[in-house]
Design a protein around this motif. Sequence first.
Motif, PDB file in Angstrom:
ATOM      1  N   GLY A 111      55.727  20.029 -17.095  1.00 51.07           N
ATOM      2  CA  GLY A 111      54.804  21.136 -16.911  1.00 51.07           C
ATOM      3  C   GLY A 111      54.998  21.651 -15.493  1.00 51.07           C
ATOM      4  N   CYS A 112      55.353  22.906 -15.358  1.00 48.61           N
ATOM      5  CA  CYS A 112      55.677  23.465 -14.052  1.00 48.61           C
ATOM      6  C   CYS A 112      54.942  24.789 -13.865  1.00 48.61           C
ATOM      7  CB  CYS A 112      57.174  23.761 -13.936  1.00 48.61           C
ATOM      8  SG  CYS A 112      58.268  22.393 -14.353  1.00 48.61           S
ATOM      9  N   ASN A 113      54.599  25.098 -12.628  1.00 51.92           N
ATOM     10  CA  ASN A 113      54.081  26.427 -12.320  1.00 51.92           C
ATOM     11  C   ASN A 113      54.328  26.735 -10.848  1.00 51.92           C
ATOM     12  OD1 ASN A 113      51.707  25.681 -10.691  1.00 51.92           O
ATOM     13  ND2 ASN A 113      50.989  24.793 -12.603  1.00 51.92           N
ATOM     14  N   VAL A 130      53.257  37.091  -8.680  1.00 52.19           N
ATOM     15  CA  VAL A 130      53.844  36.716  -9.971  1.00 52.19           C
ATOM     16  C   VAL A 130      53.665  35.216 -10.157  1.00 52.19           C
ATOM     17  CG1 VAL A 130      55.958  36.656 -11.342  1.00 52.19           C
ATOM     18  CG2 VAL A 130      55.538  38.570  -9.807  1.00 52.19           C
ATOM     19  N   ILE A 131      53.192  34.826 -11.325  1.00 50.69           N
ATOM     20  CA  ILE A 131      52.978  33.419 -11.641  1.00 50.69           C
ATOM     21  C   ILE A 131      53.971  33.014 -12.737  1.00 50.69           C
ATOM     22  CG2 ILE A 131      51.361  31.686 -12.526  1.00 50.69           C
ATOM     23  CD1 ILE A 131      49.096  33.593 -11.543  1.00 50.69           C
ATOM     24  N   TYR A 132      54.693  31.924 -12.485  1.00 46.27           N
ATOM     25  CA  TYR A 132      55.600  31.347 -13.469  1.00 46.27           C
ATOM     26  C   TYR A 132      54.936  30.093 -14.035  1.00 46.27           C
ATOM     27  CZ  TYR A 132      59.321  34.302 -11.627  1.00 46.27           C
ATOM     28  OH  TYR A 132      60.077  35.378 -11.250  1.00 46.27           O
ATOM     29  N   GLY A 133      55.004  29.906 -15.322  1.00 43.17           N
ATOM     30  CA  GLY A 133      54.460  28.715 -15.959  1.00 43.17           C
ATOM     31  C   GLY A 133      55.383  28.248 -17.075  1.00 43.17           C
ATOM     32  N   ASP A 134      55.748  26.976 -17.049  1.00 43.38           N
ATOM     33  CA  ASP A 134      56.655  26.417 -18.051  1.00 43.38           C
ATOM     34  C   ASP A 134      56.154  25.052 -18.494  1.00 43.38           C
ATOM     35  OD1 ASP A 134      59.439  28.065 -18.081  1.00 43.38           O
ATOM     36  OD2 ASP A 134      58.469  28.188 -16.123  1.00 43.38           O
ATOM     37  N   TRP A 163      59.822  24.398 -25.627  1.00 43.81           N
ATOM     38  CA  TRP A 163      59.792  24.954 -24.272  1.00 43.81           C
ATOM     39  C   TRP A 163      59.118  26.306 -24.340  1.00 43.81           C
ATOM     40  CZ3 TRP A 163      64.598  26.911 -21.133  1.00 43.81           C
ATOM     41  CH2 TRP A 163      64.199  27.273 -19.840  1.00 43.81           C
ATOM     42  N   GLU A 164      58.055  26.456 -23.561  1.00 41.08           N
ATOM     43  CA  GLU A 164      57.354  27.731 -23.415  1.00 41.08           C
ATOM     44  C   GLU A 164      57.484  28.147 -21.959  1.00 41.08           C
ATOM     45  OE1 GLU A 164      53.375  27.474 -24.919  1.00 41.08           O
ATOM     46  OE2 GLU A 164      54.052  26.501 -26.765  1.00 41.08           O
ATOM     47  N   SER A 165      57.998  29.344 -21.757  1.00 40.65           N
ATOM     48  CA  SER A 165      58.223  29.859 -20.411  1.00 40.65           C
ATOM     49  C   SER A 165      57.487  31.182 -20.286  1.00 40.65           C
ATOM     50  CB  SER A 165      59.735  30.053 -20.190  1.00 40.65           C
ATOM     51  OG  SER A 165      60.000  30.484 -18.881  1.00 40.65           O
ATOM     52  N   ALA A 166      56.585  31.260 -19.319  1.00 43.52           N
ATOM     53  CA  ALA A 166      55.767  32.466 -19.164  1.00 43.52           C
ATOM     54  C   ALA A 166      55.878  33.013 -17.750  1.00 43.52           C
ATOM     55  CB  ALA A 166      54.305  32.153 -19.478  1.00 43.52           C
ATOM     56  N   CYS A 203      58.519  33.467 -23.359  1.00 49.96           N
ATOM     57  CA  CYS A 203      59.643  33.065 -24.194  1.00 49.96           C
ATOM     58  C   CYS A 203      59.294  31.678 -24.716  1.00 49.96           C
ATOM     59  CB  CYS A 203      60.932  32.951 -23.401  1.00 49.96           C
ATOM     60  SG  CYS A 203      61.499  34.461 -22.607  1.00 49.96           S
ATOM     61  N   SER A 204      59.721  31.358 -25.916  1.00 54.13           N
ATOM     62  CA  SER A 204      59.494  30.002 -26.412  1.00 54.13           C
ATOM     63  C   SER A 204      60.567  29.629 -27.425  1.00 54.13           C
ATOM     64  CB  SER A 204      58.100  29.870 -27.030  1.00 54.13           C
ATOM     65  OG  SER A 204      57.972  30.708 -28.151  1.00 54.13           O
ATOM     66  N   ILE A 205      60.815  28.340 -27.485  1.00 52.42           N
ATOM     67  CA  ILE A 205      61.754  27.774 -28.437  1.00 52.42           C
ATOM     68  C   ILE A 205      61.203  26.430 -28.892  1.00 52.42           C
ATOM     69  CG2 ILE A 205      63.147  26.705 -26.604  1.00 52.42           C
ATOM     70  CD1 ILE A 205      65.629  27.133 -28.380  1.00 52.42           C
TER      71      ILE A 205
END
Length: 181
Positions: A46-48, A58-62, A78-81, A91-93
Amino acid sequence: MRRAMSSIMRHCSARCSRLPALALLALSTALLAPVSHAQQLQTKFGCNMTRDEDGEKVIYGDTGEFRLNGDRIEALRWESALYRPTHGFECSIDTGDDPQAEVAQDGKKDNWRITLKDPAAARQQRGYDFFNHGMNCSIRLQRDGDKLHVIPSCPALCGSRGNFTELSVNLKTGECSYQDK
């Protein structure tokens, strides 16, 4: 393998009959055993991060999970926002997208390449018909010691965003670092 065993048995007929049964069993076991162990990866992350891009916050969240055993995918998510003050992109896979893995080793590094069997079907299943970012999907995972580098080129599974976010995860501490733009 069975053919190789019968060939060995034919060629050593009289000489092999003197070998103890245990030695013959050990020889057959060694021939049937796999030569190398499969590369494995098991991690959740879990990353942000928040950064300023052209004067805009800009906020990145994965969040994600990768469980790979050689070229077999046991779990993949994997969900990348990316969020801006007025809108967000994602994006998600996951395993429902029919991913497949290839495995390779480069020196001391373990490498996987994840692709989709049918990127167009996966994109359509998600309802992404409004932006055509292409049908490519490749995610490279490179493990170098305790670091896992996640390198995406997978616009097929992004709605209105160009791609997932490239990042690295420390597999021991869980600390994340995002690729600089």
